[in-house]
Scaffold this active site. Sequence first.
Site, PDB file in Angstrom:
ATOM      1  N   GLU A  63       0.843  -1.209   0.000  1.00 35.50           N
ATOM      2  CA  GLU A  63       0.000   0.000   0.000  1.00 35.50           C
ATOM      3  C   GLU A  63       0.872   1.251   0.000  1.00 35.50           C
ATOM      4  O   GLU A  63       0.600   2.221  -0.720  1.00 35.50           O
ATOM      5  CB  GLU A  63      -0.898   0.030   1.239  1.00 35.50           C
ATOM      6  CG  GLU A  63      -1.911  -1.097   1.317  1.00 35.50           C
ATOM      7  CD  GLU A  63      -1.377  -2.332   2.037  1.00 35.50           C
ATOM      8  OE1 GLU A  63      -0.171  -2.644   1.868  1.00 35.50           O
ATOM      9  OE2 GLU A  63      -2.141  -2.983   2.755  1.00 35.50           O
ATOM     10  N   ALA A 165      10.339 -36.342  -8.960  1.00 32.22           N
ATOM     11  CA  ALA A 165      10.458 -36.583 -10.397  1.00 32.22           C
ATOM     12  C   ALA A 165      10.444 -38.092 -10.595  1.00 32.22           C
ATOM     13  O   ALA A 165      11.224 -38.809  -9.958  1.00 32.22           O
ATOM     14  CB  ALA A 165      11.754 -35.987 -10.930  1.00 32.22           C
ATOM     15  N   THR A 172      11.014 -43.594  -9.050  1.00 30.76           N
ATOM     16  CA  THR A 172      12.006 -42.523  -8.985  1.00 30.76           C
ATOM     17  C   THR A 172      13.434 -43.006  -9.256  1.00 30.76           C
ATOM     18  O   THR A 172      14.333 -42.199  -9.465  1.00 30.76           O
ATOM     19  CB  THR A 172      11.985 -41.862  -7.591  1.00 30.76           C
ATOM     20  OG1 THR A 172      12.222 -42.892  -6.622  1.00 30.76           O
ATOM     21  CG2 THR A 172      10.647 -41.201  -7.316  1.00 30.76           C
ATOM     22  N   ALA A 173      13.655 -44.321  -9.177  1.00 27.74           N
ATOM     23  CA  ALA A 173      15.001 -44.873  -9.410  1.00 27.74           C
ATOM     24  C   ALA A 173      14.858 -46.365  -9.694  1.00 27.74           C
ATOM     25  O   ALA A 173      13.795 -46.954  -9.455  1.00 27.74           O
ATOM     26  CB  ALA A 173      15.875 -44.670  -8.174  1.00 27.74           C
ATOM     27  N   ALA A 175      16.043 -50.528  -9.251  1.00 29.39           N
ATOM     28  CA  ALA A 175      16.076 -51.363  -8.041  1.00 29.39           C
ATOM     29  C   ALA A 175      17.313 -51.084  -7.187  1.00 29.39           C
ATOM     30  O   ALA A 175      17.289 -51.230  -5.963  1.00 29.39           O
ATOM     31  CB  ALA A 175      16.030 -52.836  -8.436  1.00 29.39           C
ATOM     32  N   ARG A 218      20.284 -22.042  -7.906  1.00 29.62           N
ATOM     33  CA  ARG A 218      21.313 -21.637  -8.859  1.00 29.62           C
ATOM     34  C   ARG A 218      20.636 -20.933 -10.032  1.00 29.62           C
ATOM     35  O   ARG A 218      20.405 -21.501 -11.077  1.00 29.62           O
ATOM     36  CB  ARG A 218      22.115 -22.862  -9.306  1.00 29.62           C
ATOM     37  CG  ARG A 218      22.889 -23.486  -8.147  1.00 29.62           C
ATOM     38  CD  ARG A 218      23.696 -24.681  -8.559  1.00 29.62           C
ATOM     39  NE  ARG A 218      22.885 -25.807  -8.973  1.00 29.62           N
ATOM     40  CZ  ARG A 218      22.401 -26.741  -8.142  1.00 29.62           C
ATOM     41  NH1 ARG A 218      22.626 -26.652  -6.845  1.00 29.62           N
ATOM     42  NH2 ARG A 218      21.688 -27.741  -8.599  1.00 29.62           N
ATOM     43  N   SER A 233      18.298 -38.094  12.290  1.00 28.65           N
ATOM     44  CA  SER A 233      18.061 -38.480  13.694  1.00 28.65           C
ATOM     45  C   SER A 233      19.322 -39.026  14.362  1.00 28.65           C
ATOM     46  O   SER A 233      19.583 -38.752  15.516  1.00 28.65           O
ATOM     47  CB  SER A 233      16.913 -39.474  13.783  1.00 28.65           C
ATOM     48  OG  SER A 233      17.185 -40.575  12.970  1.00 28.65           O
ATOM     49  N   GLU A 302      12.323 -32.178  -0.600  1.00 31.01           N
ATOM     50  CA  GLU A 302      13.035 -32.863  -1.683  1.00 31.01           C
ATOM     51  C   GLU A 302      13.773 -34.013  -1.039  1.00 31.01           C
ATOM     52  O   GLU A 302      14.943 -33.884  -0.671  1.00 31.01           O
ATOM     53  CB  GLU A 302      14.038 -31.922  -2.359  1.00 31.01           C
ATOM     54  CG  GLU A 302      13.401 -30.851  -3.200  1.00 31.01           C
ATOM     55  CD  GLU A 302      14.409 -30.213  -4.162  1.00 31.01           C
ATOM     56  OE1 GLU A 302      14.950 -30.921  -5.026  1.00 31.01           O
ATOM     57  OE2 GLU A 302      14.650 -29.011  -4.029  1.00 31.01           O
TER      58      GLU A 302
END
Length: 378
Positions: A63, A165, A172-173, A175, A218, A233, A302
């Site tokens: 404002e 992803a 995601t990956a 085995a 980046r 932990s 992530e």
Amino acid sequence: MPDPAVTANFSAAETALMERVFELAAKGCQTTQPNPRVGCVLVKGGEIVGEGYHGFAGEMHAEREALKHAGERARGATAYVNLEPCCHQGRTPPCTDGLIDAGVVKVIAAMRDPNPLVAGGGFETLKLAGVEVASGLLEEQARWLNRGFITRMQSGRPWVKLKSAATLDGRTADADGFSKWITGSEARSEVQLLRAESSAVVTGIGTVLADDPQLNVRLENVHRQPMRVILDSQLSMPLDAKIIGDGDNVLLFTCSDDYDKQGAFAELGVEVLHQVGDQNRLVLEEVLAELANWQCNEILLEAGQTLCGAFLQDSLVDEAVLYYGGSMLGDRGKSVFVSDAAISFDSRPEFVIQSADMIGPDARITAVHKASKARLAA
Ligand code: AOF
Ligand code: ZN
């Protein structure tokens, strides 16, 4: 709940002006943290006489930026703003005083400020000074824009955005845990923006040990780096992990009593936060409450499948941003999350899909947890 009847009372011209307010507010998306994203447009005789947005905490509110731009033309104007003007002395003086002193006659806001220091007080102050007030125009969009700030104010924790992803079949990956470039460069550079808009990027020790990521932004012209937060932990993180960077802005949560190692991290500049935990596991709700104390509005998770699974099972994922690349890995590939026990169909976490878009050759789906969506609208 946004009142549709209230929104329906606004004209198409007023709605278009509020849309401009959102464009302005969005300019602060990467920088206003811990403050909300706010834009303001001043209109007189159907003409915009001033515009402004909040850039950085400690600097002028939207404002006051718009009033400065308008100068004398603010007298008799209507202010459009996506958040109730503040009425308290914070790092900056109350916007209500600025609007009243400048002779603004009407304020149209999208929503009330959930900050208990304001919470309707801004509207009251304006009304007492004879300024007409209307609220509720495009409220749903306003709540979405500031979902992090609202969640911190109302629930005492940040909004949690899980990013992943995966292949078309959600892996995601492989085995062995190997994956590289499941998605293309466009999706990867978008992740930089997701980080830049977050207060903190949160990951687990598994990801640090497996990938040694930096998890920083980046991009060109970065004004602020999000905090990096590691959940570890047992305090297994190596002292030379890349995520530590220069040690600035790094939080490490642990249940370990290894004071020597804690001290070594502290010497590097890392903030070590000790938790008693639950059987040597960090309690995520407590981690989030602490991140709210550190003024985190939105965090980007992530992480690998264990930590993502823990957040999901505790119903602590508010939003999922899922990128899908054009390949498949089958049932031996790693899934986005693992659960402690089988999840029955009836107790599966449910999301509302908000959008599905192409990002280069990949697809991006954004989904909001049903409970979070309901909470945000309340
Ligand atoms: C507004 N306009 O542009 C913003 C508002 O410490 P301060 O002075 O920056 O105050 C921060 C609080 O003011 C923040 O928590 C929120 O309640 C409100 N933000 N209000 O009228 C703005 N950014
Ligand atoms: Zn203000």
